[in-house]
Design a protein around this motif. Sequence first.
Motif, short mmCIF file in Angstrom:
data_model
loop_
_atom_site.label_atom_id
_atom_site.label_comp_id
_atom_site.label_asym_id
_atom_site.label_seq_id
_atom_site.Cartn_x
_atom_site.Cartn_y
_atom_site.Cartn_z
N ALA A 131 -68.54 97.44 15.62
CA ALA A 131 -69.07 98.77 15.87
C ALA A 131 -68.54 99.34 17.19
CB ALA A 131 -70.59 98.74 15.88
N THR A 132 -68.06 98.47 18.07
CA THR A 132 -67.57 98.93 19.37
C THR A 132 -66.06 99.18 19.37
OG1 THR A 132 -67.30 96.63 20.12
CG2 THR A 132 -69.42 97.71 20.58
N ALA A 133 -65.44 99.03 18.21
CA ALA A 133 -63.98 99.27 18.15
C ALA A 133 -63.69 100.72 18.51
CB ALA A 133 -63.46 98.96 16.76
N PRO A 134 -62.71 100.99 19.36
CA PRO A 134 -62.41 102.37 19.75
C PRO A 134 -61.81 103.15 18.57
CG PRO A 134 -60.75 100.88 20.60
CD PRO A 134 -61.81 100.02 20.00
N PRO A 135 -61.97 104.47 18.56
CA PRO A 135 -61.37 105.27 17.49
C PRO A 135 -59.86 105.10 17.47
CG PRO A 135 -62.96 106.56 18.76
CD PRO A 135 -62.74 105.29 19.51
N GLY A 136 -59.30 105.17 16.26
CA GLY A 136 -57.86 105.02 16.12
C GLY A 136 -57.48 103.62 15.73
N ASN A 137 -56.22 103.25 16.03
CA ASN A 137 -55.70 101.93 15.65
C ASN A 137 -55.99 100.91 16.74
OD1 ASN A 137 -54.59 102.97 13.24
ND2 ASN A 137 -52.75 103.66 14.35
N SER A 138 -56.44 99.70 16.34
CA SER A 138 -56.70 98.60 17.27
C SER A 138 -55.98 97.36 16.78
CB SER A 138 -58.21 98.31 17.38
OG SER A 138 -58.91 99.42 17.88
N LYS A 139 -55.58 96.50 17.71
CA LYS A 139 -54.97 95.24 17.33
C LYS A 139 -55.24 94.20 18.42
CE LYS A 139 -50.42 96.48 19.24
NZ LYS A 139 -48.97 96.62 18.92
N GLY A 140 -55.05 92.94 18.07
CA GLY A 140 -55.28 91.84 19.01
C GLY A 140 -55.01 90.52 18.33
N ASP A 141 -55.33 89.41 19.03
CA ASP A 141 -55.09 88.06 18.50
C ASP A 141 -56.40 87.30 18.37
OD1 ASP A 141 -52.30 88.26 18.31
OD2 ASP A 141 -52.09 87.82 20.46
N ILE A 142 -56.68 86.76 17.18
CA ILE A 142 -57.74 85.77 17.02
C ILE A 142 -57.25 84.48 17.66
CG2 ILE A 142 -59.12 84.47 15.37
CD1 ILE A 142 -59.80 87.35 15.18
N VAL A 143 -58.07 83.86 18.53
CA VAL A 143 -57.69 82.62 19.20
C VAL A 143 -58.46 81.46 18.58
CG1 VAL A 143 -57.56 81.37 21.39
CG2 VAL A 143 -57.20 83.85 21.34
N VAL A 144 -57.72 80.52 17.96
CA VAL A 144 -58.31 79.31 17.38
C VAL A 144 -57.99 78.17 18.35
CG1 VAL A 144 -58.49 77.81 15.37
CG2 VAL A 144 -57.90 80.22 15.09
N SER A 145 -59.06 77.51 18.92
CA SER A 145 -58.83 76.47 19.92
C SER A 145 -59.70 75.26 19.63
CB SER A 145 -59.13 77.00 21.32
OG SER A 145 -60.48 77.43 21.42
N SER A 146 -59.24 74.11 20.13
CA SER A 146 -59.97 72.85 20.05
C SER A 146 -59.53 71.99 21.23
CB SER A 146 -59.67 72.14 18.72
OG SER A 146 -60.41 70.94 18.62
N GLY A 182 -57.86 69.70 23.66
CA GLY A 182 -56.64 68.90 23.61
C GLY A 182 -55.57 69.44 22.70
N ALA A 183 -55.88 70.49 21.90
CA ALA A 183 -54.90 71.03 20.96
C ALA A 183 -54.32 72.33 21.50
CB ALA A 183 -55.54 71.27 19.60
N ALA A 184 -53.08 72.64 21.08
CA ALA A 184 -52.48 73.92 21.43
C ALA A 184 -53.19 75.01 20.65
CB ALA A 184 -50.99 73.91 21.10
N SER A 185 -53.60 76.06 21.33
CA SER A 185 -54.34 77.14 20.68
C SER A 185 -53.43 77.88 19.70
CB SER A 185 -54.88 78.12 21.73
OG SER A 185 -55.83 77.49 22.55
N LEU A 186 -54.06 78.37 18.60
CA LEU A 186 -53.36 79.12 17.57
C LEU A 186 -53.76 80.58 17.68
CD1 LEU A 186 -51.57 78.96 14.97
CD2 LEU A 186 -53.71 78.74 13.69
N LEU A 187 -52.77 81.51 17.69
CA LEU A 187 -53.03 82.94 17.78
C LEU A 187 -52.75 83.58 16.43
CD1 LEU A 187 -51.34 83.75 21.22
CD2 LEU A 187 -53.69 83.03 20.75
N VAL A 188 -53.74 84.33 15.91
CA VAL A 188 -53.61 85.02 14.63
C VAL A 188 -53.70 86.51 14.90
CG1 VAL A 188 -54.54 85.28 12.31
CG2 VAL A 188 -54.68 83.06 13.47
N ALA A 189 -52.61 87.27 14.67
CA ALA A 189 -52.59 88.70 14.95
C ALA A 189 -53.37 89.46 13.88
CB ALA A 189 -51.15 89.20 15.00
N VAL A 190 -54.25 90.41 14.34
CA VAL A 190 -55.04 91.24 13.44
C VAL A 190 -54.97 92.68 13.93
CG1 VAL A 190 -56.62 89.41 12.72
CG2 VAL A 190 -57.14 90.74 14.76
N SER A 191 -55.20 93.66 13.00
CA SER A 191 -55.21 95.07 13.37
C SER A 191 -56.15 95.82 12.43
CB SER A 191 -53.80 95.67 13.29
OG SER A 191 -53.30 95.61 11.96
N GLY A 192 -56.54 97.05 12.83
CA GLY A 192 -57.43 97.85 12.01
C GLY A 192 -57.47 99.28 12.52
#
Length: 775
Positions: A486-501, A503-513
């Motif tokens: 609900a707080t997404a700004p008007p217009g196009n937004s994008k960013g990276d989902i960060v999956v972490s654990s 001792g492991a290298a974090s995984l970045l998943v690009a998303v947009s809306g």
Amino acid sequence: MKGFLVILYCIAYLFSWFHQVKGQGNQTVSNGGLSAPAIFPGTGCIYSWVNSNPAIGLAPSGVGNIPSFTGVNRGTIPIIGTITATATTGGLAYVANAQSSSISVINVLTNTVTATIPLSFNPFSVAVSVDGSKLYVTNFWAGTVSVINAATYTVIATISVGMYPWALYVNPNGSYVYVANNNIASNTVTVISTTTNTAVSSITVGLAQGVITSNANGSLLYVSNTNSNTVSVINAVTNTVVATIPVGSGPWGLALSPDDSKLYVVNNGSNSVSVVNTTTNTVISTIPVGSEPWTVSVTPDGSRAYVSDFLDNTVSVINTATYMDVATIPVDVNPWAVQVTPDGSKLYVTNLYSGTVSVISTTTNLVTSTISVGNAPQAIAIFNQASTGCSSTPVTFTITVNPSPQIILPGGVSGSISTCAGTPSEAPDILQFEVAGNYLTGDFTIAAPVGFEVSLSSGFGYSSSITLIQVGGTVSNTVVYVRSSATAPPGNSKGDIVVSSPGAASLLVAVSGTAVSLPPASVNVMASANPVCSATAVTFTAKPTNGGETPTYQWTLDGSPRGGNSSTFTDSTARDGDIIYCTMTTNTTCPVTVSSSPVNLIVDPLPTVTFDPDTVVIPGNSGVQLAPMITGSIVQYQWTPAFGLNAANIANPVASPPNSVIYQLSVTDGHGCNATGKVVVITDPNLTMPNAFTPNGDGHNDVFRIPAAVPISLEEMDIFDRMGVRVYTTRDIGKSWDGTYNGQPAPSGAYIYLVKGKTFSGKPTVLKGIVMLIR
């Protein structure tokens, strides 16, 4: 006491740290992770171990418990090390390091420090329970005794005792611990129950206690009183002092012969040892030793006694048969405590200012080892008497080191996001992707970028982050759903989902809306009047902005919904402080619901006009000032009718009506609010009597009576002649005197009348006068 003062000045800072103790058993760690310490069973047991696979990051062999180590596995499959530990029995020595605030644990077989127990305060003495399971430590500055689990090295109880507790002693059956409180003001020994870990008694002894010991069965205790130059003998059953033995100057260390027949007392101030016959409690010999001696220990066979010579940096050896100092053994700097091992083969000496413990062979009187411990190891090293709980068979377990944790993205991201600004997107306008993991040491944390939310369900449970629980180091393929928040700004937004654990290298998943934005909608509310007078209806009208063609409305009055779907609302019973607002739902592509600012209704109270009493009676030909009780800030007064009043437009006019009148007062306050009130003014006429009458039967003025128009409640009317004889009386206002007395006409002349009664208003009245009877 000078040695005591030296120690006090040297202890300046306290340090503490935590010792983590964990059970021994099979365990699994990841590359770069810390293993759990391996703690082997039993007390006083020494374990030698070997490791089958040093590639895991652990040495191929070692002695004692295995501390935490960093696991190593740079491959892609787990590697395993098998550890086999074999126990050998032996003793442990515990050394109280006063300045380091710690206890050093020494393996007496290898003469190595196997553990260091951190404490929060300055330990001055340490003792071991009879079964070796607990340590008791005096915390000098804190006035407490710590109870430590000897297996886990954790403090399990803290007991308050007296001021400056120094030495302590566990009685032979292990039921009590005795603590010498080295404070001149208290002069006490605290008795602690080892069952409850509480202080159960306090025994008053001499000044500044040093050391405590007891005979073999624990029935008698001996306490050195440093400033009293005495030793107190205590009955341990009654906790009373049964004898006081004078000895040398500054007695401190104590030791009994194996048969309890002799007590050896170290006299710090006179550089000697007093030998006391415990049957007679008398000194039978005094043995000179080195400078500033502190403690003494006797061999199990009773043939030798060892005394620490603090300033000489030596240990004196006494032949107990001849009471002679037969040898001097050089040690490290400032020896303090001495203790012979249970088998009598070795003597351990704490060297206060070198931070070491000297190990002496009692056969050769030579130092065979020097062990580094903490700062100011001044307390007597107490040795456990036997090993318990040692494993009779080798202890075997495995340590598995997995490769570094891995996070996997089996596929790409699918779906698309489109929503109205200010509203989270809903299925099917969401994204999704799968994640998995292997060799994990912790759970997955999946964190969304600003403007997005994640969930494990497409329809609910969205938040800024979620956790996936690993089971056995694995997370199976799991679908993660992504929506715009609900707080997404008007217009196009994008960013990276960060999956972490961990001792492991974090995984970045690009998303947009995309969030669609419309002109902001609003609604304002206007009131037909505000403020208003009480009992006035108020109509409120909604004024929408960007609400669409047919917005819907909901009115709220004081938190409760009111009215229907209308742009107006009327409050017929307006009250001061009413809060009214309107909620509007727009009729647009992206409907939104907005609320107006609240209207705080100001309802001015009506003024009031009351009279108490509301009926006023006044005498005839007089007046009364009317006194209405009025509330409100009045700006206008109006009385009706106006006749009989001195003014008709003031609050308190004077009323002088000739007859009874009902007056009404109308008032108006500063807010324009009106009120009225009424008062009845009754005129009470004056009582007057005729001054003559002619009883001649002509029908005119034939009788004397109270005039009929006068409203009086008659109590008595009397008429007297000039001699004071009453010629007539009545209580009936309707009766009259006909001028007769005893049935005969009364002579002409003056008569006195007396009238008593009450007026209409209830006021008592008395009227007296003269009436002329004329014939």
